[in-house]
Structures are given as structure tokens and as C-alpha cells.
Design a protein around this motif. Sequence first.
Motif, PDB file in Angstrom:
ATOM      1  N   PRO A   1       0.804  -1.235   0.000  1.00  0.00           N
ATOM      2  CA  PRO A   1       0.000   0.000   0.000  1.00  0.00           C
ATOM      3  C   PRO A   1       0.829   1.273   0.000  1.00  0.00           C
ATOM      4  N   THR A   2       2.007   1.243   0.592  1.00  0.00           N
ATOM      5  CA  THR A   2       2.764   2.494   0.691  1.00  0.00           C
ATOM      6  C   THR A   2       3.285   2.981  -0.655  1.00  0.00           C
TER       7      THR A   2
ATOM      8  N   TRP B   1       1.334   3.414  -3.173  1.00  0.00           N
ATOM      9  CA  TRP B   1       0.174   3.905  -3.922  1.00  0.00           C
ATOM     10  C   TRP B   1      -0.435   5.169  -3.322  1.00  0.00           C
ATOM     11  N   LEU B   2      -0.995   5.970  -4.190  1.00  0.00           N
ATOM     12  CA  LEU B   2      -1.912   7.002  -3.741  1.00  0.00           C
ATOM     13  C   LEU B   2      -3.091   6.322  -3.037  1.00  0.00           C
ATOM     14  N   ALA B   3      -3.696   7.007  -2.086  1.00  0.00           N
ATOM     15  CA  ALA B   3      -4.789   6.386  -1.322  1.00  0.00           C
ATOM     16  C   ALA B   3      -5.935   5.959  -2.248  1.00  0.00           C
ATOM     17  N   ASP B   4      -6.314   6.818  -3.180  1.00  0.00           N
ATOM     18  CA  ASP B   4      -7.393   6.448  -4.102  1.00  0.00           C
ATOM     19  C   ASP B   4      -6.972   5.287  -4.999  1.00  0.00           C
TER      20      ASP B   4
ATOM     21  N   TRP C   1      -4.871   2.876  -4.136  1.00  0.00           N
ATOM     22  CA  TRP C   1      -4.907   1.649  -3.327  1.00  0.00           C
ATOM     23  C   TRP C   1      -6.336   1.154  -3.141  1.00  0.00           C
TER      24      TRP C   1
ATOM     25  N   TYR D   1      -2.925   5.576 -11.554  1.00  0.00           N
ATOM     26  CA  TYR D   1      -2.529   5.039 -10.256  1.00  0.00           C
ATOM     27  C   TYR D   1      -1.352   4.079 -10.389  1.00  0.00           C
TER      28      TYR D   1
ATOM     29  N   PRO E   1      -8.006   9.057 -13.429  1.00  0.00           N
ATOM     30  CA  PRO E   1      -6.817   8.295 -13.028  1.00  0.00           C
ATOM     31  C   PRO E   1      -7.039   6.788 -12.903  1.00  0.00           C
TER      32      PRO E   1
END
Lengths: 430, 430, 430, 430
Positions: free
Chosen positions: B250-251, B253-256, B258, B302, B415
Motif C-alpha cells: 500500500p505504501t 500507492w496514492l490512497a485512491d 490503493w 494510479y 486516473p
Amino acid sequence: MMSPSNATLAKHKPKTESDTPSLRDRLIETRALSAELARPLGDEDQVVQANDDASPTKWHLAHTTWFFEAFLLKRFLPGYQVFDERFEYCFNSYYESVGARQPRGKRGLLTRPSADEVRAYRAFVDEALDRLLDKPLSPEAAELIELGINHEQQHQELLLTDILSLFAAEPLKPAYRAARPGVGVSEAEPLSFVSFDGGVFEVGHDGSGFAYDNEGPRHEELIRPFRLATRCVTNGEFIEFIEDGGYATPTLWLADGWNTVKGQDWTAPLYFEKAEGGYMQMSLLGFRPVDLAAPVTHVSYYEADAFARWAGYRLPTEFEWEVAAGSVPLQGRTLGQNHLCAMPAKGGAKLKQMFGDVWEWMGSAYLPYPGFKAAPGAVGEYNGKFMCNQFVLRGGSCVTPEGHLRRTYRNFFYPHQRWQFMGLRLASEV
Amino acid sequence: MMSPSNATLAKHKPKTESDTPSLRDRLIETRALSAELARPLGDEDQVVQANDDASPTKWHLAHTTWFFEAFLLKRFLPGYQVFDERFEYCFNSYYESVGARQPRGKRGLLTRPSADEVRAYRAFVDEALDRLLDKPLSPEAAELIELGINHEQQHQELLLTDILSLFAAEPLKPAYRAARPGVGVSEAEPLSFVSFDGGVFEVGHDGSGFAYDNEGPRHEELIRPFRLATRCVTNGEFIEFIEDGGYATPTLWLADGWNTVKGQDWTAPLYFEKAEGGYMQMSLLGFRPVDLAAPVTHVSYYEADAFARWAGYRLPTEFEWEVAAGSVPLQGRTLGQNHLCAMPAKGGAKLKQMFGDVWEWMGSAYLPYPGFKAAPGAVGEYNGKFMCNQFVLRGGSCVTPEGHLRRTYRNFFYPHQRWQFMGLRLASEV
Amino acid sequence: MMSPSNATLAKHKPKTESDTPSLRDRLIETRALSAELARPLGDEDQVVQANDDASPTKWHLAHTTWFFEAFLLKRFLPGYQVFDERFEYCFNSYYESVGARQPRGKRGLLTRPSADEVRAYRAFVDEALDRLLDKPLSPEAAELIELGINHEQQHQELLLTDILSLFAAEPLKPAYRAARPGVGVSEAEPLSFVSFDGGVFEVGHDGSGFAYDNEGPRHEELIRPFRLATRCVTNGEFIEFIEDGGYATPTLWLADGWNTVKGQDWTAPLYFEKAEGGYMQMSLLGFRPVDLAAPVTHVSYYEADAFARWAGYRLPTEFEWEVAAGSVPLQGRTLGQNHLCAMPAKGGAKLKQMFGDVWEWMGSAYLPYPGFKAAPGAVGEYNGKFMCNQFVLRGGSCVTPEGHLRRTYRNFFYPHQRWQFMGLRLASEV
Amino acid sequence: MMSPSNATLAKHKPKTESDTPSLRDRLIETRALSAELARPLGDEDQVVQANDDASPTKWHLAHTTWFFEAFLLKRFLPGYQVFDERFEYCFNSYYESVGARQPRGKRGLLTRPSADEVRAYRAFVDEALDRLLDKPLSPEAAELIELGINHEQQHQELLLTDILSLFAAEPLKPAYRAARPGVGVSEAEPLSFVSFDGGVFEVGHDGSGFAYDNEGPRHEELIRPFRLATRCVTNGEFIEFIEDGGYATPTLWLADGWNTVKGQDWTAPLYFEKAEGGYMQMSLLGFRPVDLAAPVTHVSYYEADAFARWAGYRLPTEFEWEVAAGSVPLQGRTLGQNHLCAMPAKGGAKLKQMFGDVWEWMGSAYLPYPGFKAAPGAVGEYNGKFMCNQFVLRGGSCVTPEGHLRRTYRNFFYPHQRWQFMGLRLASEV
């Protein structure tokens, strides 16, 4: 219009055996009728899926063919090689025992195989069926052919209801066929009722001739005296319900029905549209003024139930209906008459319109009869696994193929569904 | 393959005026190319919509035709009568100023008008365009023809990306065209970088010749020194990211991003499938082994952003890219070369692959340039109303028509979208 | 109202070191203010979550406490034992590096730990912080305390916006606090503009004192001459937009905005309700008539952008705003003034209301500044991973705690969100 | 534990009339029990709604109170003024005839009125009921009190099932009450069957004493000879089904059931969790090892039906069950025994566990009995409008209040629901 046209099958009509000939004839006719029903449609019309309930015409044509291939030819025709192994994935409907398949809601993505390839597939399987029928059939194979015929007839009805759902969703609102002159101008006969005595009655199929497994076992039911309307509820009557605020009165509805009315913004039967001077309804004959004398069509169980409550009646049970149906001939305006829409009842104050025109919603949940056991294997998935959350409909419709109906026939749909040719008939206690 | 074939338009090539001839020629070519691109497809392939992002081929063919009818012929060709008034509802895409229209997600329901009728519609409009071009054009009309050509070119690219999305969704996985021998066997050149100085640069279109409104106004941007990779990220490199657990970290990636990875179960670029011995990917050339040396294609913003972070780089800004693009010729492997897939970079440690092969995701939100004003009227809806929530892509792809690109060209997508021919190129601070 | 009240922390104010005292004081004040803000609420009010965007008060109180425990006490206070190991799962917000957590949309299910237990948790952690602060702090620990203070201040604002979203969803529409007499009766000052020269300006935080990572690196931006409204758009002006059909005119809207307006049935800012004689709006002071002179509050980016287009202006960029903000004192009506609602601008034709009252939507996507790198570890997830799909807001609001703002402060939300105290200020080219 | 504790009601126990005393006593007891059941819960526990099926404790406490106010006090207590007019909106459940109301899925937003206010509301209404009961009651009023008592008892059971659904959704998994020592260590008695003769039987309520409208009219049913298991299916037996791949075998399931299994990722009964060494299940006594000898609890109709098919049996019909229940005393382990979980059957090879422990799914759709008519007015909405899409359950559970059950009692839920204390008993043809 409905004459057989499938050359491969038609050319050698069997003459020898006393039993199979008529089976072969009926198979030929059934297979030919499917092709005939697709004829007014372009290939583009045949590939698209309007919603998750409906399947594309091409899919119906291929699936009914696959049914014979998967359940009959592979087992009973020695040396049979399938037309294309990948078609099983494409055209299996819901047989978990058979394996993975194209998801139901994505049947409309199948531009390949093309309509031409599907027609070739039909010809290939017809030819193989022909070869199979040249030799004496085992009882099991004969039974499966019978099942395949009945299965294909069901899909013929679905083909028509599904193409209507597509055409109704298109902005150009095409007609499947032009209307004949004079349709829609008659007047409804007055509503009257016939009374029936109570008692213990035998219901369900007695095992002579073909029937689906869900029609048996034949068994006794205790029935109370009841009255049944002589004809179906008409569009004119249903419009009274609408105009009396039927769709805005929660106390007339089952709770799930009311949620559906609100959630789906229902204000009239499916395909209805309010226009200046009255209601229009999309139909196989195009977008036309509603025939006030004809049976209301494309209503859900919820609407049928609410209408009956509003009118001070109830829906009949499936056993009441079956007992009453025993008193009239097994005939009506089904697909062979080629109206393609429900027609006004005719003939005065006697029980009529029991077969054809519209399927009638029963106040009976679709459940197994006492002692029902599904057949082993994939064919056992045919009916039994749907015995939950659905209601029974009886009597057939204007698009049910000839010879498909029985007095014991149980059709079933979810109570919110209304894209079939569905209507209702009122009943009451005596 | 891409030669003009539209007879109506082709027969009278204008000879008199100095300016319109080339416009007419380009119009003829563009109109012909659309028909050409549809040729490998059956009519069934052309009607179905695989998902809400994609439109059916037939819809593209009709919509681009309607664009000329609605914005040009009705205003500039005296006495022009529309082919069918109902087509405006069917084939308006998103022009609120024009009126109601078929909902975007339901374009695939239009089995009518048929493909034949759409072809007749195209011929009818082409003939009218021909008449219009016989007379001297007002500058406004000429500008609208230019816009119509560019508009149709965009839809040509969409037609190909959309038919790929359909074919990829079909169980039989058909190829739009067979692959040529030898595709997919080369080796990637090593990754290297070119440095660029910072400074204040003019960017955006300078107004000479056609450009979309979103490419201007030309203005100054302050750019810091930067480095740009000489070629796009390859499939081989992207597979390293996959196998290093990129889609499970996860780290990176952008939150959206992920949330999308988790919500959509993404584990690889679109159309990828893990197979024995490596990855396969569905393409216009069918379902084929991934070419490790070719640019990774069908990745979202993403994924591009996460890859860049994993690799220790970042995406370039659109202005860095534009400045860099000023240093190379405006040429590349676009639709005219007819590869129909992104090809490996060739040519050593210099900047290459800036045009064609794959659109490159920029680290720049799609926003108006300083002083941007949308044109009045429906044409003003072309670009401006999308300036929110999307990211810029630059450089064109293997399915962008010849002559369509500019160094200032700004493409844009959400995105999460990845059904276009999208890839990425790495950048960094100096 | 906002005086420190947390006894544990308050009792030993450190006296020795020159630097930590103020940090300790600010920590004490901040921790106390959170408790103070929860005081008007019952425990029931503190547990419920009105929607996925908002968190319960109790969760805010616990999460800010967990932040100190997880990032500070566990690392820097020798021998620290966590209050309850299970709280990490309950009160981690979005730190993927830390581990699994209660899903965001289910924070409102946590009736346990109870509000009493959360208060005990706060006291326990406060006491441990106190012990930590008794000894000299490493720079890293001091930095994390500073971050924790700022983090808790952000949650104080959220606590108030979230409790408003809950109270607005309740049929009894409770007020968080009673309104003072005289609120809402003034008249708006006329709209005027201030001009600013263009040039290359330094923007972003210069590194002196605390700032979030997303405010840097400080760098140069090229800015064109621009004009900025002296005050925010008022409710009165926004109601003109409404009554001019703003919510029914698609051409005023970004495409995504228009889809939101249609999909969500938006007809006014959030919490607005049309009443006889005007508009009412739910607020922290209850359900009250809209103050026409006060800044419009609870509008999304879409509405801000559409209003600006309707008015013939645009939104400022975040760099224009930052340059302009350099010309006025860093002060405004924030939480310390205890209005709890945006107030009318006062003071004539000069730039005002830049801080406090309402956050102002910028026409700038929330993206990293050139050279931005997120910090390593969980703290690096604070801001960087949200740099996508959101827009910047500047200036703080009537519920932003004292001392929390900077001229370089970048707040960010999705363009459809409007439950924060969000408004807008107009800008244009010169 | 369950003794009356409501002071207002308790203090004047009526002594004069022969009939109402027991009604008054039962009213007092019932009202007191509701308060008693809420006692182990904090106010926070009482406000939150875990899912759309469940309601908050506070809502149950207020709704049952409103029921008496709306249907009894307003009509029969002269001069009665409602406690708060706004509560009708808050606490009407589904009575369309009464008016608008808080949407079902948003009952958990009601932090106001607070738990304290709801307790005051209860006291206020109890006091008014007391006054009402001081005078002779009309038969209609007495009937409504009886209905109100039964209504509140139903909500007592729901209060417990709903608080379990909340506690099970919380990460800290609190227990409603600690388990007694020795629970869960016994061994199941072997499965055996009792045979019953067929014939025509009277079923349904005979009108003596209170019953819900859906239990009548009493009527004759034709029943075939059948066999009924002497006890419910145990957890141990159900785990055999799980471990035999029951949840992975589509042919064991109804089609809708299989879709639910796949769509919801069901792999075991609700609240089950596989742990090392066996299964755990969340319960009112906390998260505990499954008691293999106790009845399986929290299974849906789909799971009950699939289990029965796997075991080679079927579910009983509601009339078979009712006939069999006629042969045993109306007693079992219900709420008064205060187990709060289903307990193993005891007592050898005779019919047992017919009442209490778990509700038993019947293979009968919930439909009106012949001649059923809903009462006029709002009270008529009590049962009738739900007669669609649900299945009947019989026999009561470990959390059904004392005195609430009858042999004719028909409970009903949707086939996918399983948060009630639901299990099954096997049946077969003879």
C-alpha cells in the motif's frame, strides 16, 4: 408464418416407428419455429441484451441447441463431436453441474460466435439429431428429446418477451411485427364470476405424457368453495385503479411491493406511457394505444395483488385455478394464433380465457409439491432449485407456443418481475 | 489499408480554391478511414457496448456524422434537411446545449438504426458535405470542418480502444486483425535519461493552424531542470514491479489508487493474464504473450504513479514533456504504421518514442491554462467542462490517426481508467 | 470557554528548558480544548457516525490520543505500556504501515470502548506525555509532539464539522450551542476587487517553525497579474445564483459537477432548506434563517466553480491566494472567537476575510510541489498519499483552532465534498 | 432478574375487577422487563444501529412506548397530551396509515432524544397507562393493551438479537452477560424421529384468548403422514455439513441461496469464526467456543434447506409442525430461563425442544390463511402486508419472552436473514 422451414431436419421425416415419428415431427417443428421467430430481426437485434432478466435472441437460439448437444447428443449419438467446445461456456444457462459459464448479465457481450455461426451450429445439431432419430431411441433419450422440445418452447416465449424488452428500451421503438387492422377497438364484457364447490381434489400431473418435474407428484389438496372471475382483469379496469390513486396508496400494497413502487417509481404497468387522451403501451406490434377491453399485461405480482385488494377480491390459489381449469377445454389464444398480444375475452358469462392471452398470477408461492424430489444430475436443476421467493403463474399467454401448455403447468417468476405477458384474474371466497 | 474508399466524397475532388482543397482532401480521407476501421467487424460487433466507458463502433460512426450535421450542415448548407430527426437523440454525445440524448451507458441498446442505416446516414451526410465544399466556405464553417475532422479522428482511436474492450470481454477473445510475424521477439534497450535545463518557457498552442481550445492560451511556465527517460517503461520492467509485490504494497500507492486496487482486485495491467511461463495480454492482435521490450500499455494513472515511486522516479509534468518534445521531430508509430500495438523503442540513448506507441501519463491535473475561456455555444462544451478530476496524457499512441497530434496536444482521462493505450515515461529532478 | 481544563496535564507546567515550555503549554492547551469541545455533547452524541465522511466525536478523541501513543510514547518514553492493545485496531485512521484497522465507514459501531473509557485513555496518555516532557526531548520527539498538536487541531475542526453533519441528519435538529443575540442581521458590504502584479514569487513554507510536509519545498512560481475579491461570496449572492436557475443550467457546471447535481438532487448548499420567506440552514447554532451578509458555507468545489462561471469570474489559484495573503496579517475569525459560524466581512474596500470564516476553494488541484518527497514511515502517509483527485482550500474557517493556520497552509478535499466550512472568493485576470 | 422494576406502574396493582387485573399485571411486567433488558447496556450501546435489519435498543424502548401512546392513549384516555409531538416521526416503525417516519436504516442516527429522555417518555406513558387502567376498559381498549403487550414482547426479543448484532460487529466483542460455568460441555443425544399420521386437521388459532391476526382463521388442512426429528439439528451436525464442503457444493442449494452464499462469502452460520481447534461463535455471552450439542443457531432458510437436502431430509411444513406441537406441553427454554443461548436437548427419544431454544425454519412460505382479512386501520398493517417473500418459523427461542408463544404462533423472516435465533429440525415423508 409458423410452418417448419429448417431444411435439414425436414427432409427425412421418419415413417417406421409408431411412437418416435410424432416426436421427430414435433422436434422438427419446434426447431423450425425458433428460426422463424428470429426471422423478422436483424442480426444486430439478436445480439443485444436489454437487461439482466432478458437474454439476446441469438443466445436463446444457441442455448436451446446446446441443450440438445450437452444432454442428448454427447450421450446418445455414438461418435458425436461437439460443434465447438467453447460453446459450452458461452451457452450453458445455469447448470452448475455442467460447469462454468458466461455470466447471465453478460450474455449480450457475445458478438462472437456470430449469428451466422449460431445458425450453422443449429444446422449442425439438427443434422445430428436427425441421425439420432434414424435409429430406435432408448426411453431415456426419447424423454430427453421431449424435454428439449419443451425447453425450446419455453425459450421461444422468452425470445419474444426479451425482444420486446429490448425494443421498448430503444428510442426508435421498433415493432417486431406490424399490427393487423382492427386490433384494439372492441369493448370489454362485464365482469362476472363462476362458483366452485369445495372438497378434496387431486391436483398435479398424473404421469401420462410429458410434464415438468415440478408438476408432480399428483396429490390431494383440500379446497374451500370459491368463486373465479370469468375473464382476466382488463386494461380499462386497471386504469381505473391507476386513476383512483392505486400507485399512491400504501395500504393497498404488500410492504415489499410498496418499496418497489417507490424505489422504481412505478406508476403504471410496464411499457405504459401516459399520453394525451389516454395510455399508450409498447408491444410486439409497436408503440400503440392501450386496448381497454384486452387483459392488462406486464403487471407484477405486487400490482396484481394490490389491484385485487383495491377491487375487494383476491388472487386465486394455484389449486383453485387447476380445479377450475378442469372444467374447460385446453385451448386459447396462444402463439399459434399469432396475435402477439393479449386479446379481449369473448363469449359471455362463462369461464373463459383460462389458457393463452396472459399468464395469471396466483396467490401461491412456488414451492415443491409433497414428495417432490429433483431428478439426479444436471437435468434435476431444471425446476427444483428455483422453489423459493417466486410465485406461480398459470394458463399461458399469447406468446406461449402451441402444444406447450397443460392444466397442471406451473410457471413461476419473482413478484417484482413483469416483462413477461403477465396479468391476473380475480377470485374470492363464496 | 488506410486509403480513402468513400466513393461519394472521393469523386469530385475540388480543384479551384487554394485553401479548401486540402481541407476537403483531409475530410474525405478522415471519413473514409472511419469506414475502413469498421470493415474487419461484423455488424454484431459494431452494436454492443462492453462497458460504460466504451461506445459501440456503430455509435462512433453515427455520432461523428451527426457532429457534422448538427454543427455544420444545419447552419451552413442552405436547405439541408436532416437524414432523420430522431438521430439527434440517439447520437448526441454530451452536448447539454443541444438537448436530451440516449444515456451514455445505454448506447449499446441501439440495434436500430441498423448498421446499414448508419452507413446510409454517413453517405447522405458525406454527399451534403461535398455540396457544401463546392462553394466557398466561410471561415467559421472551415473551422468547424477542421474541428469535425479532428473530432472524428479522436473517435477513430476510441473505436479501436472500445472494440478491444469488447473483444477482451468475450469468451472467444477474437482478434481485430491477425498479428504480423516477428512481433514481440526483440529485446528492450537499456533505460537512460536526458537532462533539460530549467527556465521560463512558452507552452501551449500559438494559434497557427488548428488546435483544440484546451491547448491555449499560449503562456509562460517556469520549469526547473529535469531529466526524462529516453523511452517508455517496458512490459518487462513493469513485470518486475508486479513480481516485487507492487500490487500488494500500500505504501507505493496514492490512497485512491490503493482503494481501486483493492476494490477492483487489480493485480496487473488491464487485459493481462498470468499464464504458465509468463504473462499474456489481450490486444487488437488477439490474446498473445506480452512483448517484454514493448511499452507497458493499459495502465492507469494510479499504476503509473505507483510504478514511478517504486522505481525511485516520478512522472513528468505536462510542461516538462512539452519542452522536451520541442527537441524531437513530430513523428512516431501512430495508426498510419498499422502496428495496432505499442512497439519497442529503437535508436539508442536519445529521446525517442515521444509520439505514438502509448499515451504517457503526466503528473499534471487536467486544468485550464491561464486565461482559458470555453467558446460560446455547444462547441464550447468540447473540452472545458472536463477540467476536473482527470490527468493529462501526452504524445499519442499506436492507434492515434496520422496528422492528429501536436506537441501541445492534451489528452485527459480519469486516473482509474486504463482501457486506452496508456503507458508512462519516468522523470526526475536533476 | 477554551481555557485548559485537563487537570493531569495542567498541574506540572515545566519551568526549566527554554524551548519545550511553550511546546508543553501548547500541548496542554490543545489536549484540553478537545475535551472542552466535546463537553456540550452527550455520550450518545459522541458515538454515532452520520455518514462515511464524518467520524464520531469519541473516535476523534481517541484517535488523536492514539496518535501520540503510537508515534511518540511507544518510541520515546522508556517502559511505556499501551493503555489497551486493542485500541490500535480501533483508532488507527489510515496508516497502512501500522496495520489493520476498523473500516472508516464503521467507526460509528464502536460503542465500546465507552466514552468513559476513552476519557480514561486520554488521561492515561496525557499523564505519560507529561512524564515524557519532564525530561529533555530529542528533536525528533519534539517534532512529533508538534505534529501531534497540529494533528489534534485538525481533528478539533473535524469534530465540529462532523457533529454538525450528525445533528443535521437528526429529525430534532439539535443545536451544538445556542446562538448569541444579534447574529445574522447585518448587511453585506459591496463586492470589490484588489489588483496584484505578476512576477516570479517564492511560495511554500520556508522551513522556519512547524509546517506540514505538503507545504514545501519552498519554490518559485510564475504568477500573472490578477485581481482578487476583497471578501468571500455571500449567502445573498449565492441565493441570486440559485434563483437565476443556477442548479438547473448544465452549461454553468463542470461535467462531473453536473452529474453530481443530478445524481444527488442538489438544489442549494448543504444544510439549506427553502422555507416560507427565505432560506434556512442547519448550523452549529441550530436550524436558523440564512444570514445573507455572511459568506456562503458548505458549498462544494463544483458549486464554487459554477457560481464563479455564472458571475463571470473564476476561482483563484493557490499561489495567487498565497501571494495576496502575504499582504495581510495572519488573523481572522477562527475558533478562538467562538462564533461557530462564518460572519459577514467588515472593513471596507480592502482585502479581508483571508483567514477564518470559511475555507476558500482554489482552482488548483492538490498536487505535490516540485521536489516533494513524503517522509519515510507511517508519518509519511500523512499528506502525500492524498495528492490526487482533490482540490486545495486555503485560509481556514470559523472552526479552525487558534494558531493552527499559516499563509502556506494547504487544506484539501474532494470536489463533491461540502460538509466542511467551505466557501469561495472570486478572482479574475486583470 | 426479570422482576418488575418500574415504580410508577408497580405501585397501584389493581384489585377490583376480575379481568383487567391480570392484564394490568402483565402490562406492568412487560414494561418492566424492557427496562430490565436494557440495564446491562450503556447509553452508547443503546443508540447505535449495526445494520439495516437491526434497530437500536433505545429505539425499541421508545417505539414500544409510542405504540401505546399512538394506538391507545390518544384514543382512550380523555385529555391525554402526547409527551412530544415530534416522537411520532422518530418512533413510528412502518405504519403508513400513521404518516412519515424516520427511515428504517437511519434509526441509529437518533442521538436525540437521549436515553434519559426516552426513559422519561416511558415513565410518562406508563403513568398514563396506569390512569387508563384505573377505569373500566372498553373491550377494544383491552384488546389494544393485549396487542401492545405482545408487540412489546416481540421487541424484547428483537432488542436482544439486535444488540448481539451490534456487539458482534464491534472489534472488542463485548458480552451482554457473562456465561454461567458449565455451559457448552455436554454431549448431543442421538438423532431420532417420531411418526405422525396423516388426515384432515384443524389448524390456526381458535379465537380463545389473544392471537395475532395472521394465526387465523382456523381452518382445515390435509396433512400426509410424516416424521419429525425429536430435536433440532446441532452445531456438531452442522459442522459436519461444513466440513463435507456444504458451502462449496452448488447442487445442495436453492439458486437464490447459492447466489447469497457466493455474493456474501458465507462459509458458516452467522457469527461463526473458524479458530484453532474448532469453531467459535459470538453470542450474548461473548465470543465463545461452539457448543457441539446445542442447536445450530443463526442459520438462514437457505442454509437450513441446504443442510436438510445434504442430510437426506426436508424441512417440515408449518402445519405438520403445528399438529406435532399439539402433542407436547407448551413449554421450553425461553427468556424466562435466562440462558440467553440455545441449549442441548435432553430427555431421550421423544419429541422435545419444540418451544424455546431456536426458532425453526419451516418449508412454508408466509402467506395468508384461507379467508384472512387484515384489520382496518393502522393496526391492520401489523402482519398482513408482510405476506410475501418470507418463510414461516415456529416454536420460539431462548430469547422469546415468557407467555408470548402459542402453538399457532407464526414468526416470519426473509430466507437470507439469520441474525435471529434461528435453527432447524428435520422432517421426512413416512
